[in-house]
Scaffold this active site. Structure first.
Site, short mmCIF file in Angstrom:
data_model
loop_
_atom_site.label_atom_id
_atom_site.label_comp_id
_atom_site.label_asym_id
_atom_site.label_seq_id
_atom_site.Cartn_x
_atom_site.Cartn_y
_atom_site.Cartn_z
N LYS A 1 0.85 -1.19 0.00
CA LYS A 1 0.00 0.00 0.00
C LYS A 1 0.88 1.23 0.00
CE LYS A 1 -4.45 0.93 0.30
NZ LYS A 1 -5.61 0.07 -0.03
N ASP B 1 -7.04 4.30 -4.62
CA ASP B 1 -7.64 4.19 -3.29
C ASP B 1 -8.29 5.56 -3.06
OD1 ASP B 1 -7.55 2.16 -0.85
OD2 ASP B 1 -7.34 4.14 0.04
#
Ligand code: GLU
Length: 448
Positions: A126, A166
């Protein structure tokens, strides 16, 4: 002290001031207790849990860019390459002022298990930045994205680490990042997913997280003797996940009555007008006040301090699709009191640990995000497959694969929960099923 408790204490001590990361680790380790205790000596000797909870690599960098006034701005950039046991690192880039290392680590950690649950060969990672795309011009967003990739390009690649969207990173940002990556490396490769359709993107990727959430929710309800058709659904958020969750819920015959953004929420008893919502959010990038102004049946509420609003509305199904810890114990009590029968997480970790426990104890079906929202990353993996074979599949082909993956995820976690004596505990089922594959791959690959 048991191995699980020892490792949790170690994680807290070694990663101070990262409460969201601690929370994510706690939830997973608690679920794994039975599995670990059955084989504690071997796991302890290999330090498997310590390795699982420590990122393989963390990249922190400066992102300087010039705003429209000529002023230089500086943001923090992050990429946490958490675990590559089952495939190249895969996970989104969050662009939001709340981003810090702890947030990226919690998201990266969740991603390991989520990606494992998809059944596809993708590891966990991430990244992101505390840059806020809200209110910035296209040129400013491009300047930021180009600077961000100018540093990050050294560490990513189609077979090593494949970032995606995201919160705050959508098609526009992915486009600017892809262009800069290609310019720096000369490679036309599937290094990012969520790309536009003209340059390697996959049909149905935009819809995938929201649609997948509904495919899984539909299956969870079906296996518990209920039909989503005719149900009232409360959705939070109004970004990519919320929009396509609302759309699919309506296609399945449910009525979606709420959406929210950072400053307020909408109650629309006639059912959310998804076309209008898309116009306001995707085209105008405006606030929900514009939605309410354009629709007479919609009631707009300002968010008061600490209040989450949408969870006080009477509903059968609640789909938190905004952000972490947006559904707390008070909200869980309100949902249960109002007769809500199921909660499925569209966002990552939107429900606090206390709220999750309360819902489970009070008979509300609860599916955690690492299973319920896995449709996005699963379809990203399908985009990687298409890029590798230099082909594009039809919408129907991708959508039917997505549906198959979500139904499969539900049955895997349902069975894992049953196998370990925790029938109906889908949190435990998801964590156990996700963990077992990663643990086996890590063990097979030796001490790395
Ligand atoms: N950001 C999404 C997630 O939380 C998608 C990640 C991806 O497609 O790689 O899973």
């Amino acid at each position: 002290m048991s191995y699980v408790d020892e490792v949790y204490d170690l994680v807290v001590a070694k990663n101070p001031a990262q409460p969201e990361f601690h929370q994510a680790v706690k939830e997973v380790l608690e679920s794994l207790r039975v599995v670990i205790e059955a084989n504690e000596e071997a796991y302890r000797k290999d330090a498997l849990l310590e390795r699982l909870c420590t990122p393989e690599r963390q990249i922190l960098f400066r992102v300087p860019w010039v705003d429209d006034k000529g002023q230089v701005q500086v943001n923090n950039g992050f990429r946490v390459q958490f675990n590559s046991a089952i495939g190249p690192y895969k996970g989104g880039l969050r662009l939001h002022p709340s981003v810090n290392l702890g947030i990226i680590k919690f998201l990266g950690f969740e991603q390991i298990f989520k990606n494992s649950l998809t059944g596809l060969p993708i590891g966990g990672g991430k990244g992101g930045s505390d840059f806020d795309p809200k209110g910035k011009s296209d040129r400013e967003v491009m300047a930021f994205c180009q600077s961000f990739i100018t540093e990050l390009y050294k560490y990513i690649g189609a077979d090593t680490d494949v970032p995606a969207g995201d919160i705050g990173t959508g098609a526009r940002e992915i486009g600017y990042m892809y262009g800069q990556y290609k310019r720096l490396t000369g490679l036309y490769e599937g290094v990012l997913t969520g790309k536009g359709l003209t340059y390697g993107g996959s049909l149905a990727r935009t819809e995938a997280t929201g649609y997948g959430l509904l495919y899984l929710t539909e299956e969870m309800l079906k296996c518990n003797g209920r039909d989503i058709k005719g149900m009232t659904v409360a959705v939070s958020g109004s970004g990519n996940v919320a929009i396509y969750a609302a759309q699919k819920a309506q296609q399945l015959g449910a009525k979606v009555v709420t959406v929210s953004d950072s400053t307020g929420w909408v109650y629309d008893p006639e059912g959310i007008d998804v076309a209008l919502l898309k116009e306001v959010k995707e085209v105008k990038r405006a606030r929900l006040t514009e939605y309410a102004a354009a629709r007479s049946s919609a009631q707009y509420h300002e968010k008061k301090n600490g209040e989450h609003g949408v969870w006080n509305v009477k509903c059968d199904v609640a789909l938190p699709c905004a952000t972490q810890n947006e559904l707390d114990l008070e909200d869980a009590k309100a949902l249960a009191a109002n007769g809500c029968i199921a909660v499925a997480e569209g966002a990552n970790m939107p429900t606090t640990l206390e709220a999750t426990e309360y819902l489970q104890k009070n008979g509300v079906l609860f599916c955690p995000g690492k299973a319920a929202n896995a449709g996005g990353v699963a379809t990203s993996a399908l985009e990687m497959s298409q890029n590798s074979e230099r082909l594009s599949w039809t919408f129907e082909e991708v959508d039917s694969k997505l549906k198959g993956i979500m139904v499969n995820i539900f049955h895997n976690l349902d069975e894992a929960a049953k196998k370990y004596g925790m029938a109906g505990n889908y949190v435990a089922g998801a964590n156990i099923a996700g963990f077992l594959k990663v643990a086996e791959a890590m063990t097979a690959q030796g001490i790395v």
